[in-house]
Design a protein around this motif. Structure first.
Motif, mmCIF file in Angstrom:
data_model
loop_
_atom_site.group_PDB
_atom_site.id
_atom_site.type_symbol
_atom_site.label_atom_id
_atom_site.label_comp_id
_atom_site.label_asym_id
_atom_site.label_seq_id
_atom_site.Cartn_x
_atom_site.Cartn_y
_atom_site.Cartn_z
ATOM 1 N N GLU A 148 0.829 -1.203 0.000
ATOM 2 C CA GLU A 148 0.000 0.000 0.000
ATOM 3 C C GLU A 148 0.867 1.259 0.000
ATOM 4 N N ILE A 149 0.422 2.255 -0.753
ATOM 5 C CA ILE A 149 1.064 3.573 -0.793
ATOM 6 C C ILE A 149 -0.023 4.619 -0.588
ATOM 7 N N LEU A 150 0.278 5.640 0.172
ATOM 8 C CA LEU A 150 -0.689 6.714 0.392
ATOM 9 C C LEU A 150 -0.865 7.526 -0.892
ATOM 10 N N ILE B 281 1.884 9.870 -4.030
ATOM 11 C CA ILE B 281 2.095 9.813 -5.486
ATOM 12 C C ILE B 281 1.440 10.986 -6.217
ATOM 13 N N LYS B 282 0.793 11.871 -5.442
ATOM 14 C CA LYS B 282 0.075 12.992 -6.063
ATOM 15 C C LYS B 282 0.999 13.827 -6.940
ATOM 16 N N ASN B 283 2.183 14.075 -6.442
ATOM 17 C CA ASN B 283 3.144 14.887 -7.207
ATOM 18 C C ASN B 283 4.192 14.031 -7.917
ATOM 19 N N GLY B 284 3.981 12.713 -7.855
ATOM 20 C CA GLY B 284 4.906 11.804 -8.524
ATOM 21 C C GLY B 284 5.964 11.275 -7.588
ATOM 22 N N VAL B 285 6.250 9.977 -7.671
ATOM 23 C CA VAL B 285 7.297 9.361 -6.855
ATOM 24 C C VAL B 285 8.149 8.510 -7.791
ATOM 25 N N ASN B 286 9.451 8.616 -7.638
ATOM 26 C CA ASN B 286 10.364 7.936 -8.560
ATOM 27 C C ASN B 286 10.192 6.417 -8.496
ATOM 28 N N ILE B 287 10.292 5.787 -9.638
ATOM 29 C CA ILE B 287 10.044 4.352 -9.760
ATOM 30 C C ILE B 287 11.010 3.527 -8.912
ATOM 31 N N VAL B 288 12.237 4.014 -8.732
ATOM 32 C CA VAL B 288 13.205 3.276 -7.897
ATOM 33 C C VAL B 288 12.690 3.189 -6.469
ATOM 34 N N ALA B 289 12.192 4.302 -5.940
ATOM 35 C CA ALA B 289 11.645 4.315 -4.580
ATOM 36 C C ALA B 289 10.418 3.400 -4.487
ATOM 37 N N VAL B 290 9.605 3.409 -5.529
ATOM 38 C CA VAL B 290 8.414 2.545 -5.542
ATOM 39 C C VAL B 290 8.816 1.073 -5.484
ATOM 40 N N LEU B 291 9.820 0.697 -6.288
ATOM 41 C CA LEU B 291 10.240 -0.699 -6.371
ATOM 42 C C LEU B 291 10.903 -1.202 -5.103
ATOM 43 N N LYS C 108 6.833 -0.566 -20.525
ATOM 44 C CA LYS C 108 8.215 -0.541 -20.051
ATOM 45 C C LYS C 108 8.586 0.870 -19.577
ATOM 46 N N VAL C 109 9.310 0.943 -18.470
ATOM 47 C CA VAL C 109 9.721 2.245 -17.936
ATOM 48 C C VAL C 109 11.219 2.231 -17.625
ATOM 49 N N ALA C 110 11.800 3.439 -17.546
ATOM 50 C CA ALA C 110 13.226 3.600 -17.231
ATOM 51 C C ALA C 110 13.372 4.202 -15.837
ATOM 52 N N GLU C 111 14.629 4.424 -15.430
ATOM 53 C CA GLU C 111 14.934 4.873 -14.072
ATOM 54 C C GLU C 111 14.394 6.264 -13.768
ATOM 55 N N ASP C 112 14.170 7.078 -14.793
ATOM 56 C CA ASP C 112 13.691 8.442 -14.550
ATOM 57 C C ASP C 112 12.160 8.531 -14.476
ATOM 58 N N TYR C 113 11.488 7.387 -14.515
ATOM 59 C CA TYR C 113 10.015 7.406 -14.518
ATOM 60 C C TYR C 113 9.477 7.740 -13.131
ATOM 61 N N ASN C 114 8.478 8.594 -13.088
ATOM 62 C CA ASN C 114 7.805 8.954 -11.832
ATOM 63 C C ASN C 114 6.370 8.436 -11.839
ATOM 64 N N LEU C 115 6.047 7.664 -10.838
ATOM 65 C CA LEU C 115 4.686 7.122 -10.710
ATOM 66 C C LEU C 115 3.759 8.222 -10.196
ATOM 67 N N ASP D 170 -1.421 6.945 -13.384
ATOM 68 C CA ASP D 170 -1.145 5.519 -13.595
ATOM 69 C C ASP D 170 -2.187 4.614 -12.941
ATOM 70 N N LEU D 171 -3.104 5.168 -12.197
ATOM 71 C CA LEU D 171 -4.016 4.349 -11.399
ATOM 72 C C LEU D 171 -5.050 3.611 -12.251
ATOM 73 N N ILE D 172 -5.256 2.344 -11.914
ATOM 74 C CA ILE D 172 -6.320 1.520 -12.489
ATOM 75 C C ILE D 172 -7.462 1.532 -11.487
ATOM 76 N N ASN D 173 -8.665 1.881 -11.965
ATOM 77 C CA ASN D 173 -9.824 1.999 -11.072
ATOM 78 C C ASN D 173 -9.564 2.958 -9.921
ATOM 79 N N ASN D 174 -8.707 3.976 -10.208
ATOM 80 C CA ASN D 174 -8.382 5.003 -9.219
ATOM 81 C C ASN D 174 -7.781 4.418 -7.944
ATOM 82 N N LYS D 175 -7.191 3.204 -8.052
ATOM 83 C CA LYS D 175 -6.749 2.529 -6.834
ATOM 84 C C LYS D 175 -5.485 1.681 -6.996
#
Length: 431
Positions: free
Chosen positions: A354-356, A360-370, A398-405, A409-414
């Protein structure tokens, strides 16, 4: 008339048939019935065989009656049961009857103007005003206790350990037999169909028809085998319980997957029983399957035919689309078209974190997400190596290291679907 018995025989749909039944069906349009117990507000796939029998009847020019046991449902059929069944209260019973009517109406047109239009009846309508004294006098005296005791459904219960059988259940075969008499008198119904465990009840009905309607009265019986799996386990059961005919109890995706996951041996049997494909098409499919079993042609056709029959073509296409998301080349658009229930079913068992939403409202880097946000990967370094190898996807892209979630990106807003390689999935749930 076309030969319905021959059709049912090659499909493996006949267990017992009373002498004279085939001749009757060849002679003229024949009215036949099958009963459905209202033990639930839906029907599961164990009821598909009797439904299919009624559709075959109609297709061969005969008249089908679907009987809902509003009266007999208050008692409980002892056939095949080891214990007394709990009696249903009136509110539950009425809810179940309404639900079953809705299900049956998807397969049979009860509003048709054709001569052989199907009928839907409820035995409570003619049993509700029947007094016990009248029933004992007019029906009970026609059948001896010796005759009733000889039925397998009775003998097995009396011989087994437990509390035996109540008088209530003992009378079940008489009440079901009276249903046959009533339908014979009212609709000239001369044939009852059912599962092989119903043979005793059905033959009691044929006997009652003869004894209550004079020497010239004729009634017939036909039963189909109880469907089992090749390994002997019960058909229609999964780890989650029964497979139902309504999407609110078993989603179309899970329904489709049930048939798709059938073994080769079972698929060869089920394609004849549960579809209306003709013999030439089925033989062609069997040959194709034997030449290339890894393609699972038989299972795919079986799943498509049964899902279309039960849920319609649009629902089938959605189920196939959902299946392709997990096993095929689906797109982000395909993913976002899934409703929440189907999404979670497609990825059942996939680990989640789970992530609040504010994170992610302002974007979070994919490395931190992973790594730190989900622990999908053990370290930032491991996450970066996977990204550099182009093996990480967000919602199938496919995404690269500079991608921000972000929330786009939300499916069903969730949900967000992460993927490493071909088969390693992870779900981010945004709360």
């Amino acid at each position: 008339m076309k030969n319905l018995i021959a059709e049912l025989q090659w499909r493996g749909l006949i267990h017992d048939v009373m002498p004279g039944t085939e001749e009757q069906l060849l002679k003229e349009m024949t009215t036949a019935y099958i009963g459905f117990d209202p033990t639930s507000d839906s029907l599961h796939i164990g009821s598909l065989v009797p439904i299919i029998l009624l559709v075959h009847l109609e297709n061969f020019g005969h008249k089908a009656i679907a009987l809902i046991g509003g009266a007999t449902g208050m008692i409980g059929d002892p056939s095949g049961k080891s214990d007394e069944r709990n009696l249903l209260d009136e509110v539950t019973l009425n809810k179940n009857i309404a639900g079953i009517k809705t299900v049956l109406s998807r397969f049979l047109n009860f509003n048709s103007s054709e001569a052989n239009a199907a009928l839907l009846v409820n035995n409570y309508d003619w049993m509700k005003d029947f007094s016990f004294i009248n029933f004992a006098r007019d029906v009970g005296k026609r059948i001896t206790v010796n005759y009733m005791m000889a039925k397998d459904s009775v003998k097995k219960r009396l011989a087994a350990d437990g509390e035996g059988m109540s008088f209530t259940e003992f009378t079940y075969q008489l009440i079901q037999g009276y249903d046959f008499h009533h339908l014979y008198k009212t609709y000239n119904c001369v044939l009852q169909l059912g599962g092989s465990d119903q043979w005793g009840n059905i033959t009691t009905g044929t006997e009652l028809v003869r004894r209550m309607n004079g020497e010239g009265a004729k009634a017939f019986a036909l039963t189909c085998p109880l469907i089992t799996k090749a390994d002997g386990s019960k058909f229609g059961k999964t780890d989650g319980g029964n497979v139902w005919l309504t999407a609110d109890k078993t989603s179309v995706y899970k329904f489709y997957q049930f048939w798709l996951n059938t073994t080769d041996v079972d698929a060869e049997k089920y394609i004849k029983i549960f579809t209306f494909l003709n013999q030439n098409i089925i033989e062609s499919l069997l040959e194709e399957q034997s030449q290339a079993p890894h393609l699972r042609v038989l299972q795919r056709r079986l799943a498509s035919e049964v899902t279309t029959f039960v849920h319609g073509e649009d629902s089938l296409n959605k189920a196939i689309q959902a299946s392709n998301i997990l096993f095929g080349n689906a797109s982000e658009t395909d993913l976002k078209q899934l409703d929440e229930t189907t999404f979670l079913e497609v990825f059942d068992g996939v680990p989640q974190a789970e992530i609040l939403k504010q994170d992610i409202k302002n974007g979070v880097n994919i490395v931190a997400v992973l790594n730190e946000k989900s622990h999908f990967f053990k370290s930032n370094g491991e996450a970066r190596r996977a990204l550099s190898a182009n093996s990480i996807s967000v919602n199938k892209i496919k995404v690269a290291e500079d991608y921000n979630l972000s929330d786009k990106d939300l499916i069903n807003n969730k949900f967000v679907l992460l993927q490493s390689g071909k088969k390693n999935y992870f779900i981010i749930k945004v709360i």
